[in-house]
Design a protein around this motif. Structure first.
Motif, short mmCIF file in Angstrom:
data_model
loop_
_atom_site.label_atom_id
_atom_site.label_comp_id
_atom_site.label_asym_id
_atom_site.label_seq_id
_atom_site.Cartn_x
_atom_site.Cartn_y
_atom_site.Cartn_z
N ASP A 109 0.48 4.17 -2.55
CA ASP A 109 0.39 5.62 -2.10
C ASP A 109 1.46 6.42 -2.76
OD1 ASP A 109 -2.02 4.74 -0.85
OD2 ASP A 109 -0.89 4.79 0.95
N HIS B 69 -9.49 9.26 -0.05
CA HIS B 69 -8.22 9.72 -0.12
C HIS B 69 -8.18 10.93 0.60
CE1 HIS B 69 -7.18 6.75 -3.42
NE2 HIS B 69 -8.43 7.11 -3.90
N GLN C 173 1.01 -1.20 -0.02
CA GLN C 173 -0.17 0.21 0.10
C GLN C 173 0.67 1.20 0.11
OE1 GLN C 173 -3.46 0.08 -0.54
NE2 GLN C 173 -2.96 2.25 -0.84
N LYS C 174 2.06 1.20 0.73
CA LYS C 174 2.63 2.40 0.85
C LYS C 174 3.55 2.61 -0.57
CE LYS C 174 7.15 4.02 3.10
NZ LYS C 174 8.14 3.68 3.92
N SER D 114 0.34 8.67 -5.48
CA SER D 114 -0.44 9.85 -5.20
C SER D 114 0.60 11.15 -4.85
CB SER D 114 -1.37 9.44 -4.25
OG SER D 114 -2.28 8.54 -4.78
N VAL D 115 1.49 10.60 -4.04
CA VAL D 115 2.21 11.61 -3.32
C VAL D 115 3.06 12.39 -4.43
CG1 VAL D 115 4.41 12.14 -1.75
CG2 VAL D 115 2.68 10.46 -1.08
#
Length: 209
Positions: A142, A179, A138-139, A145-146
């Motif tokens: 994510d 989100h 998941q990291k 998105s970052v």
């Protein structure tokens, strides 16, 4: 990823009509639309840069059977980059003049981008996204998105967020809850949505003084 793809489909899909909606010689309106298209270009550049730099090698290492798909993704990115660079090169002259002669290059580049997206996005959603869901943490997911948020041009947070939300089937309600933290959702409702709607009015030439 599919949710962000919806934004690219919708936003680039309407781009030609936004360009064509600018009256001949209306440089003020052309600059507004051109600024919007530049934001979309930056976003798509960043999206693909993240995949090129952080995703493909990871997928090949953890799912070797995906190598053929990854190589095709790289080829599709390279083909699309030609059109994105053409768009970047064509925008300044049209933004300054608003003339149809300068818009021609913008429209040609947009046609190339949309043709490339029509091939690339379904292929990626069919053959890459399912693999991502099984081999990435998941990291790691994510992090995409970052990267996208960091690449968002200054002052364009609400415009880009609004475009993402508007492209979702439910208008973005589910995306927001998944989100966005509650405080940010509140700021969106109180400030961001109004800013996005004003920008939309300016894009279509319906802004009120």
């Amino acid at each position: 990823m599919v949710e962000i793809h919806r934004m690219y489909r919708a936003s680039f899909g309407e781009a030609a009509s936004l360009v064509e909606g600018v009256a001949e010689g209306d440089a003020t309106h052309a600059d507004v639309v051109g600024d919007h298209l530049a934001m979309l270009s930056v976003s798509l550049h960043a999206h693909h840069e993240f995949e090129d730099e952080h995703l493909w090698d990871t997928l090949e290492g953890r799912a070797p059977a995906c190598t053929g798909h990854v190589e095709r993704m790289k080829e599709q990115h390279a083909a699309m980059l030609v059109h994105l660079k053409a768009l970047d090169a064509a925008l300044p002259a049209w933004r300054a003049s608003g003339r149809a002669t300068d818009a021609a290059g913008v429209l040609a580049a947009l046609g190339g981008v949309n043709s490339s997206l029509a091939v690339h996005l379904p292929d990626e959603e069919t053959n890459i996204v399912p693999v991502m869901e099984t081999v990435l943490t998941q990291k790691e997911v994510d992090a995409a998105s970052v990267h996208g948020r960091k690449a968002t041009p200054k002052g364009k947070t609400w415009a880009q967020l609004g475009a993402i939300l508007a492209a979702q089937p439910d208008g973005g309600a589910a995306w927001q809850h998944e989100h966005l933290p509650a405080p940010f959702r509140l700021v969106w409702r109180l400030v961001g949505k109004r800013s996005y709607e004003q920008n939309r009015a300016e894009l279509v030439g319906d802004a009120r003084p």
